[in-house]
Structures are given as C-alpha cells and as structure tokens.
Design a protein around this motif. Structure first.
Motif, mmCIF file in Angstrom:
data_model
loop_
_atom_site.group_PDB
_atom_site.id
_atom_site.type_symbol
_atom_site.label_atom_id
_atom_site.label_comp_id
_atom_site.label_asym_id
_atom_site.label_seq_id
_atom_site.Cartn_x
_atom_site.Cartn_y
_atom_site.Cartn_z
ATOM 1 N N PRO A 13 13.089 -48.822 27.814
ATOM 2 C CA PRO A 13 14.197 -48.086 27.199
ATOM 3 C C PRO A 13 14.267 -48.399 25.709
ATOM 4 C CG PRO A 13 15.034 -49.900 28.521
ATOM 5 C CD PRO A 13 13.555 -49.876 28.715
ATOM 6 N N ASP A 14 14.822 -47.484 24.958
ATOM 7 C CA ASP A 14 14.941 -47.620 23.496
ATOM 8 C C ASP A 14 16.132 -48.512 23.163
ATOM 9 O OD1 ASP A 14 14.872 -47.368 20.778
ATOM 10 O OD2 ASP A 14 15.419 -45.257 20.724
ATOM 11 N N ARG A 15 15.876 -49.806 23.117
ATOM 12 C CA ARG A 15 16.911 -50.757 22.727
ATOM 13 C C ARG A 15 16.249 -52.057 22.286
ATOM 14 N NH1 ARG A 15 17.560 -51.942 28.572
ATOM 15 N NH2 ARG A 15 16.954 -54.112 28.739
ATOM 16 N N ASP A 16 16.718 -52.587 21.196
ATOM 17 C CA ASP A 16 16.265 -53.889 20.709
ATOM 18 C C ASP A 16 14.746 -54.042 20.703
ATOM 19 O OD1 ASP A 16 18.993 -54.505 20.549
ATOM 20 O OD2 ASP A 16 19.015 -55.365 22.564
ATOM 21 N N ILE A 17 14.033 -53.051 20.173
ATOM 22 C CA ILE A 17 12.577 -53.113 20.104
ATOM 23 C C ILE A 17 12.200 -54.047 18.943
ATOM 24 C CG2 ILE A 17 10.438 -51.785 19.800
ATOM 25 C CD1 ILE A 17 11.986 -51.025 22.351
ATOM 26 N N PRO A 18 11.425 -55.091 19.211
ATOM 27 C CA PRO A 18 11.026 -56.001 18.134
ATOM 28 C C PRO A 18 10.236 -55.269 17.047
ATOM 29 C CG PRO A 18 10.479 -56.915 20.290
ATOM 30 C CD PRO A 18 10.911 -55.498 20.510
ATOM 31 N N ARG A 19 10.342 -55.746 15.805
ATOM 32 C CA ARG A 19 9.662 -55.111 14.674
ATOM 33 C C ARG A 19 8.157 -55.027 14.872
ATOM 34 N NH1 ARG A 19 12.159 -59.012 11.745
ATOM 35 N NH2 ARG A 19 10.123 -59.683 11.038
ATOM 36 N N LEU A 31 6.508 -54.268 17.384
ATOM 37 C CA LEU A 31 6.105 -53.263 18.366
ATOM 38 C C LEU A 31 6.448 -51.864 17.861
ATOM 39 C CD1 LEU A 31 7.235 -54.859 21.764
ATOM 40 C CD2 LEU A 31 5.007 -55.010 20.637
ATOM 41 N N ASP A 32 5.573 -50.919 18.150
ATOM 42 C CA ASP A 32 5.854 -49.505 17.885
ATOM 43 C C ASP A 32 6.528 -48.922 19.115
ATOM 44 O OD1 ASP A 32 4.730 -49.288 15.319
ATOM 45 O OD2 ASP A 32 2.722 -48.965 16.136
ATOM 46 N N PHE A 33 7.348 -47.911 18.894
ATOM 47 C CA PHE A 33 8.035 -47.245 20.010
ATOM 48 C C PHE A 33 7.919 -45.746 19.807
ATOM 49 C CE2 PHE A 33 11.747 -45.342 22.041
ATOM 50 C CZ PHE A 33 11.683 -45.913 23.305
ATOM 51 N N HIS A 34 7.425 -45.045 20.823
ATOM 52 C CA HIS A 34 7.274 -43.591 20.775
ATOM 53 C C HIS A 34 8.068 -42.988 21.934
ATOM 54 C CE1 HIS A 34 4.045 -44.266 17.896
ATOM 55 N NE2 HIS A 34 3.637 -45.235 18.703
ATOM 56 N N ARG A 35 9.136 -42.272 21.598
ATOM 57 C CA ARG A 35 10.003 -41.676 22.627
ATOM 58 C C ARG A 35 9.219 -40.698 23.504
ATOM 59 N NH1 ARG A 35 13.200 -42.533 18.307
ATOM 60 N NH2 ARG A 35 15.248 -43.426 18.713
ATOM 61 N N ILE A 36 9.507 -40.758 24.819
ATOM 62 C CA ILE A 36 8.875 -39.798 25.724
ATOM 63 C C ILE A 36 9.894 -38.984 26.520
ATOM 64 C CG2 ILE A 36 6.621 -40.912 25.946
ATOM 65 C CD1 ILE A 36 7.598 -42.219 28.536
ATOM 66 N N ALA A 37 11.072 -39.551 26.793
ATOM 67 C CA ALA A 37 12.053 -38.801 27.583
ATOM 68 C C ALA A 37 13.418 -39.467 27.513
ATOM 69 C CB ALA A 37 11.609 -38.727 29.040
ATOM 70 N N THR A 38 14.457 -38.654 27.625
ATOM 71 C CA THR A 38 15.811 -39.168 27.790
ATOM 72 C C THR A 38 16.266 -38.761 29.182
ATOM 73 O OG1 THR A 38 16.279 -39.041 25.435
ATOM 74 C CG2 THR A 38 18.180 -39.091 26.913
ATOM 75 N N CYS A 39 16.726 -39.737 29.927
ATOM 76 C CA CYS A 39 17.123 -39.492 31.323
ATOM 77 C C CYS A 39 18.567 -39.914 31.541
ATOM 78 C CB CYS A 39 16.231 -40.296 32.267
ATOM 79 S SG CYS A 39 14.516 -39.833 32.181
ATOM 80 N N PRO A 40 19.266 -39.167 32.374
ATOM 81 C CA PRO A 40 20.628 -39.568 32.718
ATOM 82 C C PRO A 40 20.604 -40.747 33.693
ATOM 83 C CG PRO A 40 20.004 -37.635 33.964
ATOM 84 C CD PRO A 40 18.864 -37.927 33.030
ATOM 85 N N ALA A 41 21.701 -41.473 33.723
ATOM 86 C CA ALA A 41 21.899 -42.497 34.750
ATOM 87 C C ALA A 41 22.851 -41.915 35.787
ATOM 88 C CB ALA A 41 22.470 -43.769 34.145
ATOM 89 N N THR A 99 19.664 -42.700 28.906
ATOM 90 C CA THR A 99 18.743 -43.709 28.391
ATOM 91 C C THR A 99 17.492 -43.017 27.897
ATOM 92 O OG1 THR A 99 19.556 -45.360 29.966
ATOM 93 C CG2 THR A 99 17.415 -45.791 28.953
ATOM 94 N N THR A 100 17.084 -43.348 26.679
ATOM 95 C CA THR A 100 15.833 -42.828 26.141
ATOM 96 C C THR A 100 14.740 -43.844 26.428
ATOM 97 O OG1 THR A 100 16.955 -41.592 24.410
ATOM 98 C CG2 THR A 100 14.633 -42.105 24.030
ATOM 99 N N TYR A 101 13.654 -43.366 27.026
ATOM 100 C CA TYR A 101 12.508 -44.206 27.344
ATOM 101 C C TYR A 101 11.359 -43.850 26.426
ATOM 102 C CZ TYR A 101 15.088 -45.218 31.586
ATOM 103 O OH TYR A 101 16.065 -45.611 32.465
ATOM 104 N N GLY A 102 10.485 -44.804 26.223
ATOM 105 C CA GLY A 102 9.321 -44.539 25.389
ATOM 106 C C GLY A 102 8.205 -45.506 25.688
ATOM 107 N N VAL A 103 7.098 -45.270 25.014
ATOM 108 C CA VAL A 103 5.927 -46.119 25.133
ATOM 109 C C VAL A 103 5.957 -47.097 23.976
ATOM 110 C CG1 VAL A 103 3.407 -46.172 25.062
ATOM 111 C CG2 VAL A 103 4.590 -44.341 26.290
ATOM 112 N N SER A 104 5.858 -48.368 24.302
ATOM 113 C CA SER A 104 5.836 -49.422 23.296
ATOM 114 C C SER A 104 4.425 -49.996 23.223
ATOM 115 C CB SER A 104 6.834 -50.520 23.683
ATOM 116 O OG SER A 104 6.888 -51.504 22.693
ATOM 117 N N THR A 105 3.916 -50.112 21.990
ATOM 118 C CA THR A 105 2.598 -50.693 21.766
ATOM 119 C C THR A 105 2.685 -51.731 20.656
ATOM 120 O OG1 THR A 105 2.048 -48.928 20.192
ATOM 121 C CG2 THR A 105 1.335 -48.596 22.470
#
Length: 179
Positions: free
Chosen positions: A42-48, A50-60, A166-172
């Motif tokens: 999920p898109d939250r508190d991503i360390p500097r 790491l890269d984050f690329h959004r892929i989807a926002t999903c409801p809870a 919640t927005t999810y993404g790929v972190s690399t």
C-alpha cells in the motif's frame, strides 16, 4: 493480482514467479536488501530508497456473516458503528498479514476507539471462513473479495473518508540492484 500474473506469465513463459505474503514492513525490507525483486504494497510510508509505482486503488470492506445486523446498520450509516459498544460487542477476525490492519487501527485511533481483536488467523481465506461462521467481523481489501465471497458473506464498502480506499503499487529498490 491473478490477471496481472497471467499476462506476465504469457508474455514471459520462461520466468518463474514466487509470490509471498508478508507484512508491509518486511516486504519493504526484502526489497531494500534485494532479497526480492519487487513488492506489492500500500502507498504509505515508503522509504526514500525505494521507488513506488501506483497500480490500483481498491476499496476496503466490512465483512460479516450473511444476515448480520451490523451489515444492515453499516449500509444505512457506517459512522454509527464507530462507538465503543459496537467495537466491544463485535470482535474482529484479523489475518497475520493484513494490509487493512494499519488503516483500521488509524481510523479507530482517530475516533478514540480501541482495536478489539477476537481471533487472529494465518490467511485471508481462513479469516473469511471464520467470519462466515459468525465468529467475528473483518475488514478486508477489495483486492481480496471474490464473487464467491459476495455470495456467502455480507460485503459493505467502508466510506473513503474513514480510510476505505487504499492505493497499492509496486515497490522496487532505487539502486536498481536485483537480488
């Protein structure tokens, strides 16, 4: 993710995938140390680093046993559930690796309410079975809701203003290294 994995597997038939379920913090640690190539988080508190690329926002969703009165109340006025009596009377079933746990805790803390966990289980599949048997209620991501779930459980969207999306993404790893 099944559709994404299917497309990737068809495009790269020789690639071998290993899909692991880990807590967000552990996933980010594994990406940082190049022990895994990427993490879906999920898109939250991503360390500097790491890269984050959004892929989807999903409801809870609030998930209850079929016919549960709490589901009817939630559909009518979700905010009416946010009180200590309701939280106390309806313990949560949570999975060890639950992405929504963070947002749920945050939402309850903002309302000054306790987190009442009744049962902790190993997987989301087990969580859904316990909820279907009436042993508690749960909060799960739209990523985890199937048509079969909709047939056997009450699935109620949580309003976005209460942390329902919640927005999810790929972190690399930003250094480009691959483990």
């Amino acid at each position: 993710l099944p559709e994404v994995v299917e497309k990737f597997s068809l495009a790269h038939p020789l690639a071998r995938l290993r899909l692991l379920a880990r807590p967000v913090e552990e996933t980010m640690r594994l990406v940082k140390t190049n022990d895994v190539d990427l993490g879906v988080v999920p898109d939250r508190d991503i360390p500097r680093e790491l890269d984050f690329h959004r892929i989807a926002t999903c409801p809870a969703y609030l998930v209850t046993q079929k016919g549960h009165p709490l589901a009817r109340r939630a559909r009518a006025d979700f905010k009416s559930l946010l009180n200590e009596e309701t939280i106390r009377r309806h313990p949560l079933v949570v999975a060890e690796v639950q992405l929504e746990g963070y947002l749920l805790r945050q939402t309850l803390e903002q309302q000054g309410l306790p987190l009442n966990v009744g049962i902790e289980v190993g997987t989301l599949s087990t969580l859904k079975r316990y909820v279907a048997r009436g042993l508690g209620i749960a909060v799960i991501s739209g990523l985890c809701v199937s048509e079969e779930d909709r047939a056997r459980l009450e699935i109620v969207p949580i309003p976005a203003e209460l942390g329902g999306d919640t927005t999810y993404g790929v972190s690399t790893n930003t250094d480009g290294g691959v483990g």
